[in-house]
Scaffold this motif. Structure first.
Motif, short mmCIF file in Angstrom:
data_model
loop_
_atom_site.label_atom_id
_atom_site.label_comp_id
_atom_site.label_asym_id
_atom_site.label_seq_id
_atom_site.Cartn_x
_atom_site.Cartn_y
_atom_site.Cartn_z
N PRO A 118 0.83 -1.21 0.00
CA PRO A 118 0.00 0.00 0.00
C PRO A 118 0.87 1.26 0.00
N THR A 119 0.34 2.33 -0.58
CA THR A 119 1.14 3.56 -0.70
C THR A 119 0.73 4.62 0.33
N ALA A 120 -0.42 4.45 0.98
CA ALA A 120 -0.82 5.42 2.02
C ALA A 120 0.14 5.32 3.19
N SER A 121 0.02 6.26 4.13
CA SER A 121 0.94 6.23 5.28
C SER A 121 0.70 4.97 6.10
N VAL A 125 -2.86 2.86 7.05
CA VAL A 125 -3.10 1.47 6.67
C VAL A 125 -3.28 0.60 7.92
N VAL A 126 -2.45 0.83 8.94
CA VAL A 126 -2.56 0.02 10.17
C VAL A 126 -3.93 0.25 10.81
N ARG A 127 -4.39 1.52 10.80
CA ARG A 127 -5.71 1.83 11.37
C ARG A 127 -6.79 1.06 10.61
N ARG A 128 -6.68 1.04 9.29
CA ARG A 128 -7.64 0.33 8.44
C ARG A 128 -7.63 -1.18 8.74
N ALA A 132 -10.54 -3.38 10.51
CA ALA A 132 -11.28 -4.40 9.75
C ALA A 132 -11.61 -5.60 10.63
N GLY A 133 -10.84 -5.78 11.72
CA GLY A 133 -11.12 -6.87 12.63
C GLY A 133 -10.77 -8.22 12.03
N ARG A 139 -12.50 -9.59 1.45
CA ARG A 139 -11.93 -8.33 0.97
C ARG A 139 -10.54 -8.14 1.53
N CYS A 140 -9.72 -7.38 0.80
CA CYS A 140 -8.37 -7.08 1.26
C CYS A 140 -8.45 -6.27 2.55
N VAL A 141 -7.69 -6.68 3.58
CA VAL A 141 -7.76 -5.97 4.87
C VAL A 141 -7.18 -4.56 4.76
N ALA A 142 -6.34 -4.33 3.77
CA ALA A 142 -5.68 -3.02 3.67
C ALA A 142 -6.44 -2.05 2.78
#
Ligand SMILES: [Zn+2]
Length: 183
Positions: A118-121, A125-128, A132-133, A139-142
């Motif tokens: 992933p290219t976001a910070s 991404v970790v928050r996402r 996601a639990g 679906r992709c967790v990221a």
């Protein structure tokens, strides 16, 4: 055994030679690597714009460790909240946790190809991922893309569902990694 905070302090220490600060950054990325070490390292090099000649921009090392620390802080906050909740649950006699036990920082969104991640910070991404639990409905967790090729890394962001156990790193991944690592 060195800790993330002590290595992060070394990265930020402008009295140290840049190459030692780089080595400290690598130690930090061994402690906290959401995409696995290789892809996390590549992400940091690209996002913080770490130059081949460190002397050209030693502050890039601080940008990298700042991003890594922010991602780690997100994970620590989620884990702390979970542990507090568990303590309360246990105190009230509940043995089975109500919620999902969030993982710690290594390869929580493993990317087998070091150059596809992933290219976001990292914090975003970790928050996402942690948000996601446990269940992500295929679906992709990221990035949330529906995975059309089960067992393969996400076609959009490179994250491997199920982690490092099943891997298709892509052509020449080892050779490309050697290039990234040698700088
Ligand atoms: Zn994805």
């Amino acid at each position: 055994m060195t800790s993330f905070p002590s290595q992060a302090r070394r990265v930020r220490d402008r009295e140290l030679p840049p190459v030692r600060r780089l080595h400290a950054l690598r130690e930090c990325a061994l402690h906290f690597a959401p995409y696995g070490f290789r892809a996390t390292w590549h992400h940091l090099v690209v996002s913080a714009r770490i130059p081949r000649r460190l002397e050209d921009d030693p502050v890039s090392l601080e940008r990298a460790v700042d991003e890594l620390s922010e991602g780690r802080d997100v994970m620590l906050a989620v884990r702390l909240a979970y542990e507090q909740e568990r303590r309360l649950e246990k105190a009230s006699g509940r043995r089975v946790p109500r919620s999902w036990n969030p993982p710690d920082g290594y390869a929580i969104a493993y990317c087998p190809d070091p150059e596809r991640h992933p290219t976001a910070s990292l914090a975003t991404v970790v928050r996402r991922i942690l948000g996601a639990g446990a269940g992500s409905d295929g679906r992709c967790v990221a990035c949330g893309t529906v995975n059309s090729r089960p067992g393969w890394a996400c076609a959009v962001c490179g994250v491997q569902p199920g982690g490092p156990r099943t891997c298709h790193a892509g052509p020449d991944a080892d050779a490309r990694w050697a290039r990234i690592w040698r700088r």
